[in-house]
Enzyme design. Structure first.
Site, PDB file in Angstrom:
ATOM      1  N   THR A 178       0.830  -1.200   0.000  1.00 10.75           N
ATOM      2  CA  THR A 178       0.000   0.000   0.000  1.00 10.75           C
ATOM      3  C   THR A 178       0.866   1.251   0.000  1.00 10.75           C
ATOM      4  OG1 THR A 178      -1.637  -1.249   1.273  1.00 10.75           O
ATOM      5  CG2 THR A 178      -1.914   1.127   1.180  1.00 10.75           C
ATOM      6  N   GLU A 261       0.295  -3.855  14.834  1.00  8.31           N
ATOM      7  CA  GLU A 261      -0.616  -3.585  13.723  1.00  8.31           C
ATOM      8  C   GLU A 261      -2.039  -3.969  14.077  1.00  8.31           C
ATOM      9  OE1 GLU A 261      -0.994  -4.544   8.933  1.00  8.31           O
ATOM     10  OE2 GLU A 261       0.450  -5.624  10.165  1.00  8.31           O
TER      11      GLU A 261
END
Length: 843
Positions: A178, A261
């Site tokens: 990303t 995360e």
């Protein structure tokens, strides 16, 4: 922290100390100054994981100027030193203000890794750029043939040279990177060895994306956006100083990164999405003056339509669809409440220094899947406008406008298909949860409590557990209930040996100075032994009612209840009233002759010439009625159909004119159908004044509903524990059924449902006990907890039977008895549909 207006999108009240309240106000003041209208618009329009690069980096740098770009880092590296609660409040305020969500690759992924594993030189080289926003990082984990199975990655790094001139030569590719097309740096996992276990040959490497041999290829997502990329490495020479930690230590570092995360808070962003859905729903359905239509007489329809904040009523042709969408919105609000309750529970555990265990996996699983359900509802609200592909900036065309929320709906739906994939798929998270549950680790224990216990409460629970283990197993319970003619099993022991009946009441009332939380702890323990009745119906439901009711009659009845001398039963529900307590046909008609006080009644009125009433009507499924000493009956003045015509009256259970049909309940307990035929009621036997009945009943019913949720925690914990044991012991096809992934995933879902229920019950109890929490928030919290309980009862109960196979269909095992009780709890005090309607009205 009380919100100005309760709503599906409004975070329920959190009990904040003065320091946290001041911190929240400081954050709000900063956001009011720093968030420009265009930044807020960027935040609202963000349909992906995080904002587009130009908006995100601008907001990052503004936070950096305030010193808040990396608040979770250690203070020595630019962090803030905030408490876990302050971090949560910061995230909540950012989402509520529509701040652009920031890319986490630098701040939340590689940054903490560099802090934990990097050398001082590496920290000095990379951390300032992450903090300021001057460096933008991409993640290099997944590969075309690896996906979530990082142990099988093949992108290799071969070390060449020695000393300061040594390099790693990297060849291979990474995918789903990303924002790699915006990034100037990347962290990646590379294979540096091929011997031993696959995990043992992985290293963690950082590099500049401007090095020769790096190629970034764009990948268009199904939403049409360019966020993703594939990055190719062709003999890329990375200085050995880019190695984090030791060579072949990458697997350990990767696991550490994944905890960061997955461990963030989901509920603030989910609630912001709910707020936008609410606005989209208002805009999607035209309204008109409610008085202009014959349909205005439909009080139920007008009430639920008003939930959306509309000025009138939805057009008749769309009202049913609107109502359905409102209930789905309320359902999602309940689910977000449960996610938030779990996050607050995790915060409390973190503050106590407990290991995270599987909590990050549960949070990631629930957060991502709830987010997907929100986008599904957004798509249904948008209807045909969602088909259009049009820049959001063009939605407000003066001649041909299109709702911006409709354009957002499709983009969000398509983008959020990835939510259950990135950072470990939902299937991987279920594997992690199931592995911990089957291993019996404390972080995934079916035997944990819903409540943090102080020393006195722990002693109460432990002594009660030992007593029940000695006196009340499933077989003895059945025998005792079969012959329980005048008194329920254990009632005398609860009163005299254990003192349970006074656990939730003030010393001035004859109790032991406890409160509702003490009763919930008792009920959770009783639930694990199928011993909650009549404690739930008498001590909690009737006890909380009497504790709130004014006057000497209530005080006297409560005193007798605490001493175990009486067992009153509440009779409110009627054959046709479903779960609507206010739907009352039983009547109180003024008596035509003088009525004296009943013999033996406490606190008798000296005025024996005053007129009383005649009570006529039916009450249905009155729990513990066979043992009741008194009935507390809800009835109405026949001249009034309004709530102010309702009264609660106390009737001796043996009074003339009462017909009682005693019946067994499916869980082995007792109830009764009651008919009152002009039963005489003395004037001093009313609780409170005429018209106060619902105001007295509502808090008692909420307390009892939470008591049911607490009991369900105990019932379902036993079902889950027995099922885990059976999965280990039962062999099929040459191995324990616990080895089959489909069984593991079902067990994981059962455990997650139990954890949600525990968290939601404890959180709702805190709100109910907090006098400063608005009434609408308390009602919604209780309904959210009951929705959670009902669904957990069905999911865990059915799962336990299914995984036990044929034996689960018999009474030979305890699970059949616990399953029946769980099924009763699912329906009592209102099923899911009832509480979704109630939650919608509370909004």
């Amino acid at each position: 922290m009380a919100s100005a207006e309760a709503g599906a999108d409004t975070p329920p009240t959190m009990m904040l100390n003065d320091e946290d309240a001041a911190f929240r106000d400081e954050v709000r003041a900063f956001l009011d100054r720093a968030l420009t209208p265009d930044l807020r618009a960027a935040g609202r329009r963000c349909s992906g994981i995080f904002s587009d690069y130009p908006d995100g980096i601008r907001w990052h740098r503004r936070l950096a100027e305030r010193g808040w770009s990396v608040p979770h880092w250690p203070v020595a590296h630019g962090g803030t030193g905030w408490t876990p609660m302050q971090h949560y409040l910061f995230a909540s305020e950012l989402a509520a203000a529509d701040a652009p969500p920031l890319a986490p690759m630098g701040t939340h992924m590689v940054g903490p890794v560099i802090v934990a594993f990097g050398t001082p030189e590496q920290q000095q080289r990379w951390l300032p750029g992450i903090r300021s926003g001057d460096d933008y990082w991409a993640q290099g984990y997944s590969e075309p043939q690896a996906g979530s199975d990082l142990a099988s990655l093949q992108c290799k790094a071969v070390r060449e040279g020695d000393g300061a001139d040594a390099v790693y030569v990297v060849n291979g590719s990474k995918i789903w990177n990303t924002h790699a097309h915006h990034a100037n740096r990347m962290f990646l996992l590379v294979r540096t060895a091929h011997t031993g276990k696959p995990q043992a040959g992985i290293s963690f490497l950082c590099l500049d994306l401007g090095l020769p041999g790096v190629t970034v290829r764009p990948i268009r997502s199904i939403s049409g956006d360019h966020e993703l990329n594939q990055v190719f490495f062709d003999d890329v020479r990375v200085p050995v100083s880019g190695l984090i930690g030791e060579e072949n230590q990458g697997w350990r570092i990767a696991k550490y990164l994944l905890e960061h995360e997955r461990g963030g808070a989901w509920s603030p962003g989910l609630r912001a999405r709910l707020r936008r859905l609410r606005s989209a729903l208002d805009a999607a359905f035209p309204t008109r003056d409610a008085g202009a239509s014959h349909g205005a007489a439909d009080a139920g329809g007008a009430g639920i339509d008003a939930v959306a904040g509309t000025a009138g009523m939805v057009d008749d042709g769309h009202r049913e669809e609107h109502r359905e969408l409102l209930l789905r919105l309320a359902d999602l609000a309940c689910q977000v409440d449960a996610v938030q309750a779990l996050e607050l529970r995790a915060l409390a555990a973190q503050q106590r220094g407990e290991p995270a265990g599987v909590r990050p996996s549960i949070g990631k699983l629930l957060g991502s899947e709830t987010r997907q359900r929100i986008t599904e509802l957004g798509l249904d609200i948008a209807a045909h406008h969602a088909h259009l592909r049009l820049p959001m900036e063009d939605a407000a065309d003066p001649l041909l406008p299109v709702p911006e929320s409709s354009l957002f709906a499709m983009s969000a739906y398509l983008n959020d298909r990835a939510a259950s994939i990135y950072a470990g798929t939902s299937e991987v998270q279920r594997n992690i949860v199931a592995g911990a549950l089957l291993a019996g680790t404390s972080a995934a224990s079916a035997a944990a409590s819903a409540f943090p216990l102080d020393e006195t409460q722990a002693l109460l629970r432990d002594s009660l557990s030992r007593f029940l283990a000695d006196h009340f197993d499933v077989e003895s319970r059945a025998r005792l209930l079969d012959r329980a003619e005048r008194e329920p099993p254990l009632w005398s022991a609860f009163a005299r040996q254990l003192g349970l009946l006074g656990a939730g009441f003030a010393e001035s009332q004859g109790g032991y100075g406890g409160g509702l939380r003490d009763q919930l702890i008792v009920l959770e323990t009783l639930g694990g032994h199928l011993a909650a009745e009549p404690y739930l119906s008498a001590s909690v439901l009737v006890g909380r009612l009497l504790d709130r009711a004014p006057g000497p009659l209530a005080r006297a009845l409560l005193g007798r209840l605490i001493e175990g001398e009486s067992l009153p039963a509440l009779a409110t529900i009627e054959p046709d009233s479903r779960h609507d307590v206010a739907d009352v046909r039983a009547t109180l008609v003024e008596d035509g002759e003088a009525v004296g006080n009943e013999a033996g009644a406490p606190d008798r009125s000296p005025d024996t010439s005053a007129r009383g009433w005649r009570l006529t009507g039916r009450k249905s499924v009155v729990h513990n009625a066979p043992w009741a000493s008194e009935f507390i009956v809800l009835a109405r003045d026949p001249s009034s159909s309004r709530p102010d015509g309702l009264s609660l009256v106390v009737v001796d259970a043996m009074a003339p004119g009462i017909t009682r049909r005693i019946v067994r309940t499916v869980d082995g307990g007792w109830a009764a159908e009651l008919h009152f035929d002009a039963v005489r009621v003395a004037p001093d036997r009313r609780l409170g004044a005429r018209g106060e009945a619902l105001a007295l009943l509502a808090p008692a019913l909420d307390a009892a509903t939470l008591g049911l949720c607490a009991e369900a925690c105990g019932v379902l914990a036993r079902l889950l524990a027995d099922t885990v044991t059976y999965a280990h012991d039962r062999h099929q096809f040459g191995q324990p059924i616990a080895g089959f992934q489909v069984v593991q995933h079902r067990l994981a879902d059962m455990f997650i449902a139990l954890e949600q229920l525990r968290a939601m019950t404890a959180w709702a109890a805190q709100l109910v006990e907090a006098s400063e929490a608005p009434a609408a928030e308390r009602e919604r919290a209780v309904s959210s907890a009951k929705v959670c309980a009902a669904r957990a009862c069905r999911l865990i109960g059915q799962g336990a039977v299914q995984l036990h196979g044929g034996m689960g269909m018999t009474e030979e095992l305890a699970i059949g008895h616990f399953f029946r009780r769980a099924t009763m709890l699912e329906q009592r005090f209102g099923p899911v549909s009832h509480h979704l309607r109630r939650a919608a009205h509370a909004d």
